[in-house]
Write a protein that holds these residues in place. Structure first.
Motif, PDB file in Angstrom:
ATOM      1  N   GLY A 191       2.932  -9.466  -1.747  1.00  0.00           N
ATOM      2  CA  GLY A 191       2.964  -8.060  -2.152  1.00  0.00           C
ATOM      3  C   GLY A 191       3.095  -7.882  -3.653  1.00  0.00           C
ATOM      4  N   ILE A 192       3.911  -8.731  -4.277  1.00  0.00           N
ATOM      5  CA  ILE A 192       4.069  -8.666  -5.741  1.00  0.00           C
ATOM      6  C   ILE A 192       2.726  -8.934  -6.419  1.00  0.00           C
ATOM      7  CG2 ILE A 192       5.092  -9.829  -7.738  1.00  0.00           C
ATOM      8  CD1 ILE A 192       7.601 -10.273  -6.018  1.00  0.00           C
ATOM      9  N   GLY A 193       1.995  -9.912  -5.902  1.00  0.00           N
ATOM     10  CA  GLY A 193       0.682 -10.220  -6.479  1.00  0.00           C
ATOM     11  C   GLY A 193      -0.258  -9.028  -6.412  1.00  0.00           C
ATOM     12  N   TYR A 194      -0.277  -8.370  -5.265  1.00  0.00           N
ATOM     13  CA  TYR A 194      -1.110  -7.168  -5.112  1.00  0.00           C
ATOM     14  C   TYR A 194      -0.723  -6.096  -6.125  1.00  0.00           C
ATOM     15  CZ  TYR A 194      -2.785  -2.765  -3.082  1.00  0.00           C
ATOM     16  OH  TYR A 194      -3.362  -1.541  -2.903  1.00  0.00           O
ATOM     17  N   LEU A 195       0.564  -5.771  -6.190  1.00  0.00           N
ATOM     18  CA  LEU A 195       1.026  -4.670  -7.040  1.00  0.00           C
ATOM     19  C   LEU A 195       0.785  -4.956  -8.519  1.00  0.00           C
ATOM     20  CD1 LEU A 195       4.362  -3.783  -5.211  1.00  0.00           C
ATOM     21  CD2 LEU A 195       2.285  -2.398  -5.296  1.00  0.00           C
ATOM     22  N   ARG A 196       0.976  -6.187  -8.947  1.00  0.00           N
ATOM     23  CA  ARG A 196       0.821  -6.484 -10.379  1.00  0.00           C
ATOM     24  C   ARG A 196      -0.639  -6.555 -10.805  1.00  0.00           C
ATOM     25  NH1 ARG A 196       5.856 -10.728 -11.552  1.00  0.00           N
ATOM     26  NH2 ARG A 196       7.432  -9.076 -11.694  1.00  0.00           N
ATOM     27  N   VAL A 232       0.833  -1.204   0.000  1.00  0.00           N
ATOM     28  CA  VAL A 232       0.000   0.000   0.000  1.00  0.00           C
ATOM     29  C   VAL A 232       0.871   1.258   0.000  1.00  0.00           C
ATOM     30  CG1 VAL A 232      -1.552   1.369   1.451  1.00  0.00           C
ATOM     31  CG2 VAL A 232      -2.077  -1.016   0.969  1.00  0.00           C
ATOM     32  N   LYS A 233       2.014   1.215   0.696  1.00  0.00           N
ATOM     33  CA  LYS A 233       2.929   2.360   0.679  1.00  0.00           C
ATOM     34  C   LYS A 233       3.442   2.606  -0.731  1.00  0.00           C
ATOM     35  CE  LYS A 233       2.441   2.374   5.037  1.00  0.00           C
ATOM     36  NZ  LYS A 233       1.680   1.105   5.058  1.00  0.00           N
ATOM     37  N   ILE A 234       3.834   1.524  -1.406  1.00  0.00           N
ATOM     38  CA  ILE A 234       4.311   1.631  -2.786  1.00  0.00           C
ATOM     39  C   ILE A 234       3.189   2.147  -3.678  1.00  0.00           C
ATOM     40  CG2 ILE A 234       5.188   0.318  -4.762  1.00  0.00           C
ATOM     41  CD1 ILE A 234       6.322  -1.672  -2.578  1.00  0.00           C
ATOM     42  N   ASP A 235       2.012   1.588  -3.478  1.00  0.00           N
ATOM     43  CA  ASP A 235       0.821   1.971  -4.222  1.00  0.00           C
ATOM     44  C   ASP A 235       0.529   3.460  -4.062  1.00  0.00           C
ATOM     45  OD1 ASP A 235      -1.163   0.925  -5.864  1.00  0.00           O
ATOM     46  OD2 ASP A 235      -2.603   0.802  -4.242  1.00  0.00           O
ATOM     47  N   SER A 236       0.595   3.934  -2.818  1.00  0.00           N
ATOM     48  CA  SER A 236       0.303   5.340  -2.534  1.00  0.00           C
ATOM     49  C   SER A 236       1.274   6.264  -3.263  1.00  0.00           C
ATOM     50  CB  SER A 236       0.371   5.595  -1.026  1.00  0.00           C
ATOM     51  OG  SER A 236      -0.599   4.846  -0.345  1.00  0.00           O
ATOM     52  N   PHE A 237       2.537   5.887  -3.277  1.00  0.00           N
ATOM     53  CA  PHE A 237       3.520   6.684  -3.995  1.00  0.00           C
ATOM     54  C   PHE A 237       3.270   6.645  -5.496  1.00  0.00           C
ATOM     55  CE2 PHE A 237       6.350   6.976  -0.292  1.00  0.00           C
ATOM     56  CZ  PHE A 237       6.881   8.244  -0.502  1.00  0.00           C
TER      57      PHE A 237
END
Length: 448
Positions: free
Chosen positions: A354-359, A276-281
């Motif tokens: 986390g990779i699954g979420y981001l992709r 979520v932090k990566i996502d927010s950025f």
């Protein structure tokens, strides 16, 4: 220092005004990212899960205040576009009193209900104490969150997006330095990370307020100029409540998702916290561009420049689309390495989740990019209730699908991740259809 957004090149004006807001929000994101990074590295994955889950809770609570300030900012910028400085000053006074009172009430409620709130969120026992220590301290900074956002939206309404950035920059540096000192050196745990955040918020909130009082006193009414009517209060509270409800509904939906994520255990919590932090950025520039676009629209709407409003929407859509497609590609390729910023490479299970979420979610940022523009458009043309409708559609779809799909063993957490873009695109479709109607009505009124 003011900037008239009703004249000049549409694209250039929007971008120059948006850039300080985007940079400012990036710095604001550093508050929690610095906490997450440092507690994850120096305390461990349990502390990361605690701070990450606390981030969702704090985002929900502060979203109420930010929404109130954002809604009031629309009133300020419309007044500025019309050239009505008297109404601008009195609107500023009315909104300050109103939002300050709401802030105090919220502060009392959250302090009294901290334990029931954490139980509702299904916080596991192994991270409960750390999360409680963090949120209790951060709750103390709510008044500082109000001060910064109130004065930031007041300055942005008159075209000054640079000064809020300077104060956020100073606060971010202080926050990171204190995180290292209190967590890594003095071993104060998650409470130390929270203390660093509150001190940094004091720098940005009190500092920006002092700047406005000293450098921009003409934005606030003198005693002889103060004239707050019932009609003015009604207008300010209408915009403030609509934007606040929109922001809180958005983040309440995210909080419900956080509770669902927590039910899958600490590994999924930690992965979600980092992702979520990566996502927010990743999509934050599109979000803040939408907020800047809203001020552009409201100034031009206030000035009666409907053709410039339509041109602004077209240009903004191109800018947001290009950016979102680029970021989606970068996130898909770099997901593993981005996760390893927060998670030790040896934690392969957490990184994989986390990779699954981001992709899955990150491949469709264009959906949320368009949605942010629609939010900004409807706030700008003084139809904040439509922004709320779109938020309910987006978040309602997301929460419903997540709770329906994730219990299916063959789907699991993938159902949570997949529900996000589906909600975005459904809200986009509704918002675009209604926007065409709204622009057509404005043109007819102009011709009439």
């Amino acid at each position: 220092m003011t900037k008239d957004l009703t004249a000049g090149s549409v694209t250039k004006t929007m971008l120059f005004f948006a850039c300080p807001m985007i940079l400012g929000n990036l710095l604001q994101q550093l508050y929690n990212v610095a906490d997450s990074f440092i507690v994850g590295k120096f305390i461990g994955s349990d502390a990361l899960a605690a701070v990450g889950s606390a981030y969702s809770l704090m985002t929900f609570i502060t979203s109420v205040l930010i929404g109130l300030c954002m809604g009031s900012g629309t009133v300020f910028s419309v007044c500025f576009g019309k050239g009505d400085r008297t109404k601008l000053k009195n609107s500023a006074a009315a909104s300050f009193i109103f939002i300050a009172a709401v802030t105090v009430i919220i502060n009392i409620i959250v302090f009294a209900a901290v334990d029931p709130i954490l139980h509702i969120l299904n916080v596991p026992d192994d991270v409960y104490a750390m999360m409680r220590s963090y949120v209790v301290i951060v709750f103390g900074g709510l008044i500082l969150v109000f001060l910064y956002n109130y004065f930031a939206f007041l300055l942005r309404a008159i075209g000054n997006s640079a000064v809020p950035l300077y104060f956020l920059g100073a606060a971010a540096v202080i926050n990171i330095a204190l995180d290292i000192l209190l967590v890594a050196v003095f071993d104060m745990g998650t409470g130390g990370a929270a203390t660093a955040t509150v001190i940094a918020q004091a720098v940005s909130g009190v500092g920006l307020g002092a700047y406005v009082l000293i450098k921009e006193p003409e934005l606030l009414p003198k005693k002889s100029e103060l004239h707050i009517t019932s009609a003015l209060v009604k207008e300010v509270t209408r915009h403030s409540f609509a934007a606040s409800i929109q922001q809180s509904v958005m983040n309440f939906g995210i909080l419900m998702i956080q509770g669902l994520v927590n039910s899958f255990g600490t590994a999924v919590m930690a992965a979600f916290a980092a992702a979520v932090k990566i996502d927010s950025f990743a999509y934050m520039p599109a979000q803040e561009f939408g907020n800047a676009f809203s001020i552009f629209i409201s100034q031009n709407h206030g000035g009666g420049k409907h053709d410039r409003v339509k041109e602004g929407m077209r240009r903004a859509a191109v800018v947001s689309t290009v950016f979102c497609l680029f970021v989606s590609a970068m996130i898909f390729v770099l997901a593993k390495y981005l996760m390893q910023i927060f998670i030790a490479p040896s934690e392969t299970e957490i990184i994989g989740i986390g990779i699954g979420y981001l992709r899955i979610e990150g491949s469709f940022y264009i959906g949320i990019g368009v949605l942010f523009l629609l939010y900004g458009f409807y706030r700008g043309i003084e139809k904040p209730e439509m922004s709320l409708v779109l938020t309910i559609i987006s978040l309602g779809t997301r929460v419903l699908l997540a709770y329906v799909l994730s219990p299916v063993p063959a789907i699991g957490v993938v159902g949570i991740w997949s529900s996000i873009p589906i909600g975005w695109f459904l809200a986009d479709a509704v918002g675009i259809l209604y926007m065409k109607k709204a622009l057509g009505s404005a043109q007819n009124n102009k011709n009439g």
